[in-house]
Design a protein around this motif. Sequence first.
Motif, PDB file in Angstrom:
ATOM      1  N   ILE A  28      31.665 -51.259 -12.102  1.00  0.00           N
ATOM      2  CA  ILE A  28      31.426 -49.810 -12.038  1.00  0.00           C
ATOM      3  C   ILE A  28      31.349 -49.357 -10.581  1.00  0.00           C
ATOM      4  O   ILE A  28      31.841 -48.276 -10.222  1.00  0.00           O
TER       5      ILE A  28
ATOM      6  N   PRO B  86      28.683 -36.868 -31.025  1.00  0.00           N
ATOM      7  CA  PRO B  86      29.142 -36.367 -29.721  1.00  0.00           C
ATOM      8  C   PRO B  86      28.686 -37.221 -28.541  1.00  0.00           C
ATOM      9  O   PRO B  86      29.301 -37.183 -27.478  1.00  0.00           O
TER      10      PRO B  86
ATOM     11  N   HIS C 147      29.358 -57.744 -31.861  1.00  0.00           N
ATOM     12  CA  HIS C 147      28.526 -56.572 -31.550  1.00  0.00           C
ATOM     13  C   HIS C 147      27.823 -56.060 -32.813  1.00  0.00           C
ATOM     14  O   HIS C 147      26.658 -55.670 -32.779  1.00  0.00           O
TER      15      HIS C 147
ATOM     16  N   ALA D 134      24.318 -46.801 -17.119  1.00  0.00           N
ATOM     17  CA  ALA D 134      24.548 -47.025 -18.553  1.00  0.00           C
ATOM     18  C   ALA D 134      25.332 -48.295 -18.877  1.00  0.00           C
ATOM     19  O   ALA D 134      25.111 -48.911 -19.905  1.00  0.00           O
ATOM     20  N   GLY D 135      26.247 -48.650 -17.995  1.00  0.00           N
ATOM     21  CA  GLY D 135      27.111 -49.769 -18.359  1.00  0.00           C
ATOM     22  C   GLY D 135      26.700 -51.101 -17.783  1.00  0.00           C
ATOM     23  O   GLY D 135      27.470 -52.052 -17.809  1.00  0.00           O
TER      24      GLY D 135
ATOM     25  N   GLN E 216      19.485 -48.830 -35.396  1.00  0.00           N
ATOM     26  CA  GLN E 216      20.929 -49.043 -35.562  1.00  0.00           C
ATOM     27  C   GLN E 216      21.298 -50.533 -35.673  1.00  0.00           C
ATOM     28  O   GLN E 216      22.308 -50.872 -36.277  1.00  0.00           O
TER      29      GLN E 216
ATOM     30  N   ALA F 124      33.479 -51.584 -21.555  1.00  0.00           N
ATOM     31  CA  ALA F 124      32.618 -52.715 -21.934  1.00  0.00           C
ATOM     32  C   ALA F 124      33.434 -53.761 -22.693  1.00  0.00           C
ATOM     33  O   ALA F 124      33.349 -54.961 -22.420  1.00  0.00           O
TER      34      ALA F 124
ATOM     35  N   VAL G 291      23.196 -54.845 -29.274  1.00  0.00           N
ATOM     36  CA  VAL G 291      22.510 -54.700 -27.990  1.00  0.00           C
ATOM     37  C   VAL G 291      21.514 -53.538 -28.093  1.00  0.00           C
ATOM     38  O   VAL G 291      20.318 -53.686 -27.880  1.00  0.00           O
ATOM     39  N   LYS G 292      22.023 -52.351 -28.431  1.00  0.00           N
ATOM     40  CA  LYS G 292      21.144 -51.168 -28.566  1.00  0.00           C
ATOM     41  C   LYS G 292      20.622 -51.202 -29.995  1.00  0.00           C
ATOM     42  O   LYS G 292      21.269 -50.717 -30.912  1.00  0.00           O
TER      43      LYS G 292
ATOM     44  N   THR H 272      26.257 -53.935 -20.986  1.00  0.00           N
ATOM     45  CA  THR H 272      27.480 -54.752 -20.984  1.00  0.00           C
ATOM     46  C   THR H 272      27.135 -56.205 -20.688  1.00  0.00           C
ATOM     47  O   THR H 272      27.674 -57.128 -21.307  1.00  0.00           O
TER      48      THR H 272
ATOM     49  N   GLN I  28      23.895 -41.788 -14.282  1.00  0.00           N
ATOM     50  CA  GLN I  28      24.063 -42.283 -15.654  1.00  0.00           C
ATOM     51  C   GLN I  28      25.186 -43.318 -15.709  1.00  0.00           C
ATOM     52  O   GLN I  28      25.074 -44.352 -16.357  1.00  0.00           O
ATOM     53  N   LEU I  29      26.264 -43.051 -14.970  1.00  0.00           N
ATOM     54  CA  LEU I  29      27.401 -43.985 -14.964  1.00  0.00           C
ATOM     55  C   LEU I  29      27.002 -45.329 -14.368  1.00  0.00           C
ATOM     56  O   LEU I  29      27.360 -46.375 -14.901  1.00  0.00           O
TER      57      LEU I  29
ATOM     58  N   GLY J  73      26.960 -49.912 -32.817  1.00  0.00           N
ATOM     59  CA  GLY J  73      26.602 -50.539 -31.541  1.00  0.00           C
ATOM     60  C   GLY J  73      26.797 -49.624 -30.339  1.00  0.00           C
ATOM     61  O   GLY J  73      26.089 -49.734 -29.340  1.00  0.00           O
ATOM     62  N   PHE J  74      27.777 -48.728 -30.418  1.00  0.00           N
ATOM     63  CA  PHE J  74      28.017 -47.792 -29.311  1.00  0.00           C
ATOM     64  C   PHE J  74      27.561 -46.383 -29.683  1.00  0.00           C
ATOM     65  O   PHE J  74      28.000 -45.403 -29.078  1.00  0.00           O
TER      66      PHE J  74
ATOM     67  N   GLY K  12      31.556 -45.441 -22.259  1.00  0.00           N
ATOM     68  CA  GLY K  12      32.154 -46.607 -21.592  1.00  0.00           C
ATOM     69  C   GLY K  12      32.556 -47.711 -22.539  1.00  0.00           C
ATOM     70  O   GLY K  12      32.772 -48.846 -22.119  1.00  0.00           O
TER      71      GLY K  12
HETATM   72  C1  HEM Z   1      28.158 -53.230 -24.487  1.00  0.00           C
HETATM   73  C2  HEM Z   1      27.922 -52.262 -23.635  1.00  0.00           C
HETATM   74  C3  HEM Z   1      27.398 -50.918 -24.023  1.00  0.00           C
HETATM   75  C4  HEM Z   1      26.606 -50.553 -25.081  1.00  0.00           C
HETATM   76  C5  HEM Z   1      26.037 -51.439 -26.167  1.00  0.00           C
HETATM   77  C6  HEM Z   1      26.410 -49.123 -24.967  1.00  0.00           C
HETATM   78  C7  HEM Z   1      25.698 -48.375 -25.883  1.00  0.00           C
HETATM   79  C8  HEM Z   1      25.613 -47.001 -25.863  1.00  0.00           C
HETATM   80  C9  HEM Z   1      25.009 -46.191 -26.887  1.00  0.00           C
HETATM   81  C10 HEM Z   1      24.387 -46.725 -28.175  1.00  0.00           C
HETATM   82  C11 HEM Z   1      25.112 -44.897 -26.509  1.00  0.00           C
HETATM   83  C12 HEM Z   1      24.634 -43.659 -27.295  1.00  0.00           C
HETATM   84  C13 HEM Z   1      23.251 -43.281 -26.873  1.00  0.00           C
HETATM   85  C14 HEM Z   1      22.635 -42.223 -27.765  1.00  0.00           C
HETATM   86  O1  HEM Z   1      23.292 -41.715 -28.686  1.00  0.00           O
HETATM   87  O2  HEM Z   1      21.459 -41.931 -27.552  1.00  0.00           O
HETATM   88  C15 HEM Z   1      25.758 -44.878 -25.217  1.00  0.00           C
HETATM   89  C16 HEM Z   1      26.001 -43.752 -24.465  1.00  0.00           C
HETATM   90  C17 HEM Z   1      26.591 -43.760 -23.222  1.00  0.00           C
HETATM   91  N1  HEM Z   1      27.154 -44.841 -22.583  1.00  0.00           N
HETATM   92 FE1  HEM Z   1      27.186 -46.740 -23.247  1.00  0.00          FE
HETATM   93  N2  HEM Z   1      27.051 -48.670 -23.839  1.00  0.00           N
HETATM   94  C18 HEM Z   1      27.679 -49.721 -23.232  1.00  0.00           C
HETATM   95  C19 HEM Z   1      28.444 -49.704 -22.092  1.00  0.00           C
HETATM   96  C20 HEM Z   1      28.687 -48.576 -21.329  1.00  0.00           C
HETATM   97  C21 HEM Z   1      29.495 -48.524 -20.128  1.00  0.00           C
HETATM   98  C22 HEM Z   1      30.284 -49.704 -19.553  1.00  0.00           C
HETATM   99  C23 HEM Z   1      29.420 -47.253 -19.643  1.00  0.00           C
HETATM  100  C24 HEM Z   1      30.051 -46.623 -18.436  1.00  0.00           C
HETATM  101  C25 HEM Z   1      30.450 -47.237 -17.390  1.00  0.00           C
HETATM  102  C26 HEM Z   1      28.588 -46.490 -20.563  1.00  0.00           C
HETATM  103  C27 HEM Z   1      28.304 -45.161 -20.420  1.00  0.00           C
HETATM  104  C28 HEM Z   1      27.652 -44.414 -21.372  1.00  0.00           C
HETATM  105  C29 HEM Z   1      27.398 -42.994 -21.213  1.00  0.00           C
HETATM  106  C30 HEM Z   1      27.785 -42.133 -20.006  1.00  0.00           C
HETATM  107  C31 HEM Z   1      26.736 -42.583 -22.377  1.00  0.00           C
HETATM  108  C32 HEM Z   1      26.239 -41.181 -22.711  1.00  0.00           C
HETATM  109  C33 HEM Z   1      27.284 -40.440 -23.471  1.00  0.00           C
HETATM  110  C34 HEM Z   1      26.802 -39.050 -23.815  1.00  0.00           C
HETATM  111  O3  HEM Z   1      25.580 -38.802 -23.856  1.00  0.00           O
HETATM  112  O4  HEM Z   1      27.655 -38.212 -24.080  1.00  0.00           O
HETATM  113  N3  HEM Z   1      28.160 -47.331 -21.560  1.00  0.00           N
HETATM  114  N4  HEM Z   1      26.074 -46.179 -24.859  1.00  0.00           N
END
Ligand code: HEM
Length: 290
Positions: free
Chosen positions: A38, A239, A173, A132-133, A207, A248, A178-179, A137, A128-129, A234-235, A244
């Motif tokens: 990142i 909205p 996953h 978050a990852g 979840q 990931a 993870v989450k 990850t 955040q960027l 998992g992700f 990411g």
């Molecule tokens: C295995 C790796 C990852 C997992 C398990 C994961 C999990 C999640 C989850 C569950 C959410 C939703 C959160 C919610 O609804 O409250 C989320 C949001 C987000 N993730 Fe990931 N994430 C991962 C990797 C990444 C990476 C690599 C990036 C960026 C480089 C990233 C950037 C974001 C961002 C910016 C959001 C917010 C999106 C929004 O609010 O619109 N994540 N992630």
Amino acid sequence: MIGQIVATATADLIERVRSGEVVDAVAAFTRSIPTIVIATLMNLPKERVPEFIAWTDQMGGIMEGRDDPSPRARELVATGLEATGEMNRFVGTIVEDRKKHPGDDLVSRIVHTEVPVTLAETISANTQLVFAGNETTSKLMGLSLVALAAHPEQRDELRRDRSLIPQAIEEIHRWTSVKTWSIRFLKADAEIGGEVLPKGTTLMAMQGAANRDPERWENPGVLDIHRAAKAHLGFGTGPHTCMGLNLARLEVATVLNRLLDEIPEWEVNNVDYGRNSMIRGPVEIPVSLS
Ligand code: HEM
């Protein structure tokens, strides 16, 4: 770019494990790879990667401690908030720099977007960027190493047929999230599980449990890389689905490809999962070859 980062980051562990040592994969590469990737995409100074790792780990402590009244948890939250401030101040300097000197990096694209955003929003989007990852990850990478070491036949299939890797990562996953939980606030009265909950109720949405829902998956406790594709949580969903997710997946796939090439029969023993139940995953993975 990711291939190069992964090759460099895993080289030392591969060499030492081949010569009979037991090496912690988290310290060796799973924790650092996502941060280096990142930082490269955002064109942040590489020499500061150790600081980004420390800050983002401390920020993760906010989630670990937020619902726990113990002194240890209060300390985690206080340190995490301090780290968030440090990160925001640092990101602020980068944002100012990219205003004047735009480049082909993610920060410049956010700074020069046509969408009207305030400076605070620009900074928090970039913070955040970076955040978050990282831990997420890293933990999916670690969970994948552990899951495949525990399922050597499926790992062997992956070694022979790399086209199965993306579906294997989805299944891992789902199987070992993870989450594992998220906090949600009801915006209106809602009926959940036959009970009416009033607007404003705080919910802990599990979840990780949903990912093993027996009404959705047959034998949910079984890891099966040939399971038919079906969305898991998992992700997240809706909205705010993870932005990411493809990055990931690509990072984890690149690591698995590398290890399947170089040490396809890795073993893990005495994995330490730490104490974070919300962002769950190994904090220490002793890897060896038998
Ligand atoms: C295995 C790796 C990852 C997992 C398990 C994961 C999990 C999640 C989850 C569950 C959410 C939703 C959160 C919610 O609804 O409250 C989320 C949001 C987000 N993730 Fe990931 N994430 C991962 C990797 C990444 C990476 C690599 C990036 C960026 C480089 C990233 C950037 C974001 C961002 C910016 C959001 C917010 C999106 C929004 O609010 O619109 N994540 N992630």
